[in-house]
Design an enzyme around this catalytic site. Structure first.
Site, PDB file in Angstrom:
ATOM      1  N   GLY A 191       8.891  -1.136   5.082  1.00  0.00           N
ATOM      2  CA  GLY A 191       8.920  -1.048   6.537  1.00  0.00           C
ATOM      3  C   GLY A 191      10.239  -0.447   6.993  1.00  0.00           C
ATOM      4  N   GLY A 192      11.174  -1.313   7.375  1.00  0.00           N
ATOM      5  CA  GLY A 192      12.453  -0.881   7.957  1.00  0.00           C
ATOM      6  C   GLY A 192      13.153   0.248   7.212  1.00  0.00           C
ATOM      7  N   GLU A 224       2.649  -9.133   0.354  1.00  0.00           N
ATOM      8  CA  GLU A 224       3.766  -9.157   1.289  1.00  0.00           C
ATOM      9  C   GLU A 224       3.976 -10.585   1.789  1.00  0.00           C
ATOM     10  OE1 GLU A 224       4.496  -5.052   3.060  1.00  0.00           O
ATOM     11  OE2 GLU A 224       3.071  -6.032   4.374  1.00  0.00           O
ATOM     12  N   HIS A 275      -2.450  -5.954   7.651  1.00  0.00           N
ATOM     13  CA  HIS A 275      -1.000  -6.217   7.657  1.00  0.00           C
ATOM     14  C   HIS A 275      -0.759  -7.546   8.375  1.00  0.00           C
ATOM     15  CE1 HIS A 275       3.265  -5.851   8.495  1.00  0.00           C
ATOM     16  NE2 HIS A 275       3.314  -4.916   7.547  1.00  0.00           N
ATOM     17  N   GLU A 294       1.289  -8.437  10.474  1.00  0.00           N
ATOM     18  CA  GLU A 294       1.534  -8.312  11.923  1.00  0.00           C
ATOM     19  C   GLU A 294       0.213  -8.164  12.676  1.00  0.00           C
ATOM     20  OE1 GLU A 294       4.398  -5.150  11.576  1.00  0.00           O
ATOM     21  OE2 GLU A 294       5.823  -6.558  10.684  1.00  0.00           O
ATOM     22  N   SER A 341      11.098  -6.540   3.035  1.00  0.00           N
ATOM     23  CA  SER A 341      12.526  -6.199   2.961  1.00  0.00           C
ATOM     24  C   SER A 341      12.902  -5.440   1.684  1.00  0.00           C
ATOM     25  CB  SER A 341      13.386  -7.456   3.131  1.00  0.00           C
ATOM     26  OG  SER A 341      13.153  -8.026   4.407  1.00  0.00           O
ATOM     27  N   ASN A 366       5.775   2.367   5.943  1.00  0.00           N
ATOM     28  CA  ASN A 366       5.061   1.930   7.146  1.00  0.00           C
ATOM     29  C   ASN A 366       6.029   2.009   8.326  1.00  0.00           C
ATOM     30  OD1 ASN A 366       3.664   0.572   9.140  1.00  0.00           O
ATOM     31  ND2 ASN A 366       3.858  -1.451   8.188  1.00  0.00           N
ATOM     32  N   TRP A 367       5.811   3.005   9.186  1.00  0.00           N
ATOM     33  CA  TRP A 367       6.760   3.224  10.294  1.00  0.00           C
ATOM     34  C   TRP A 367       6.515   2.277  11.467  1.00  0.00           C
ATOM     35  CZ3 TRP A 367       7.197   9.350  10.761  1.00  0.00           C
ATOM     36  CH2 TRP A 367       7.658   9.863   9.536  1.00  0.00           C
ATOM     37  N   LYS A 368       5.451   1.522  11.419  1.00  0.00           N
ATOM     38  CA  LYS A 368       5.108   0.556  12.484  1.00  0.00           C
ATOM     39  C   LYS A 368       5.148   1.232  13.862  1.00  0.00           C
ATOM     40  CE  LYS A 368       6.955  -3.111   9.602  1.00  0.00           C
ATOM     41  NZ  LYS A 368       7.284  -4.504   9.490  1.00  0.00           N
ATOM     42  N   GLY A 371      10.652  -7.889   7.307  1.00  0.00           N
ATOM     43  CA  GLY A 371      11.568  -7.620   8.415  1.00  0.00           C
ATOM     44  C   GLY A 371      12.665  -8.664   8.568  1.00  0.00           C
TER      45      GLY A 371
END
Ligand code: PEP
Length: 263
Positions: A238-239, A171, A99, A101, A217, A13-15, A177
């Site tokens: 993610g990251g 999640e 998600h 977010e 993470s 997931n590149w957000k 993150g």
């Protein structure tokens, strides 16, 4: 396309990252490392603006494409929204729904998540539905009740036959993150509970086919121990999906974990 949890599923997931040239560059780097992968399902999820260009990079590879959100209506006066069939039109097979977010910053309730899941399925997309608790909820022993509510309300009214097309991502919000990961035991506890709930909802045959990802993470160094757990079929990253080297390492660690648990 047929999905199976017989191999690990790794989604990046590149957000809100990567303009078109950078997205094309990252997709090209990933493609160089994993052009035709048979032992893992790999999905990358760039921002909407880069989907079509990234799709071109992925042609003749086994890497699949996903979007990060969708609206539920097909068309109409909904300025700024994108419909599931528009997403499908760019070459996507997957879409993230719910998600944390989106739930936190953009008002995605369980009811809206449910509408999005139904719309995504109708358009032929595989939704990746995210669920998970806050730190406060974990500390108050509310993890399972929160997850159960999100699961039941998010999947309400969905035909049993379509359940195996929904990918679930557990999640924990406190792990997204933050560099803080759930331990393999903590993650498996919740994944096992989710599988049990699914069994109650649609029976064992269907629930055992559902792909369940862990997210929060995920890094190369913790992938193996997480994915080795019985009910963890892969990761939503993610990251660490923003660098080809770490994303590819995660894929390789996931493959090792799957080999180990199939022994
Ligand atoms: C995510 O985006 O769903 C996620 C889990 O992010 P991170 O890996 O950065 O925690």
């Amino acid at each position: 396309m047929n999905l199976s949890n017989k191999k690990p599923f790794i989604a990046g997931n590149w957000k809100l990252n990567k303009k078109i040239p950078d997205a094309v560059f990252l997709a090209t780097q990933i493609k160089k490392a994993v052009r035709k992968e048979r032992d893992a399902e790999i999905v990358i999820m760039p921002p909407f603006t880069a989907l079509s260009d990234v799709k071109k990079v992925l042609s003749h590879t086994s890497i699949l494409l996903g979007a990060q959100d969708t609206f539920w209506e097909e068309s109409g006066a909904y300025t700024g929204e994108i419909s599931p069939s528009m997403i499908k039109d760019t070459g996507c097979d997957f879409v993230i729904v719910g998600h944390s977010e989106r739930r936190r910053y953009f008002g995605d309730t369980d009811e809206k998540v449910n509408k999005k899941i139904k719309a995504a399925l109708s358009a032929g997309l595989f939704p990746i539905m995210c669920i998970g608790e806050t730190l406060e909820e974990r500390e108050n022993n509310e993890t399972m009740s929160k997850v159960k509510k999100q699961l039941r309300e998010g999947l309400k009214g969905i035909d049993k036959d379509l359940f195996s097309k929904v990918i679930l991502a557990y999640e924990p919000i406190w792990a997204i993150g933050t560099g803080r990961t759930a331990s393999p035991e903590q993650a498996e506890d919740v994944h096992g509970f989710i599988r049990e709930q699914l069994t109650k909802m649609v029976g064992k045959d269907t629930s055992s086919c559902v792909i369940m990802l862990y997210g929060g993470s995920v890094k190369p160094k913790n992938t193996f121990s997480l994915i080795k757990e019985k009910n963890i079929n892969g990761a939503l990253v993610g990251g660490a999906s923003l660098e080809a080297s770490s994303f590819v390492e995660i894929i390789n660690e996931a493959k090792k974990a799957y080999k180990e648990k199939q022994k």
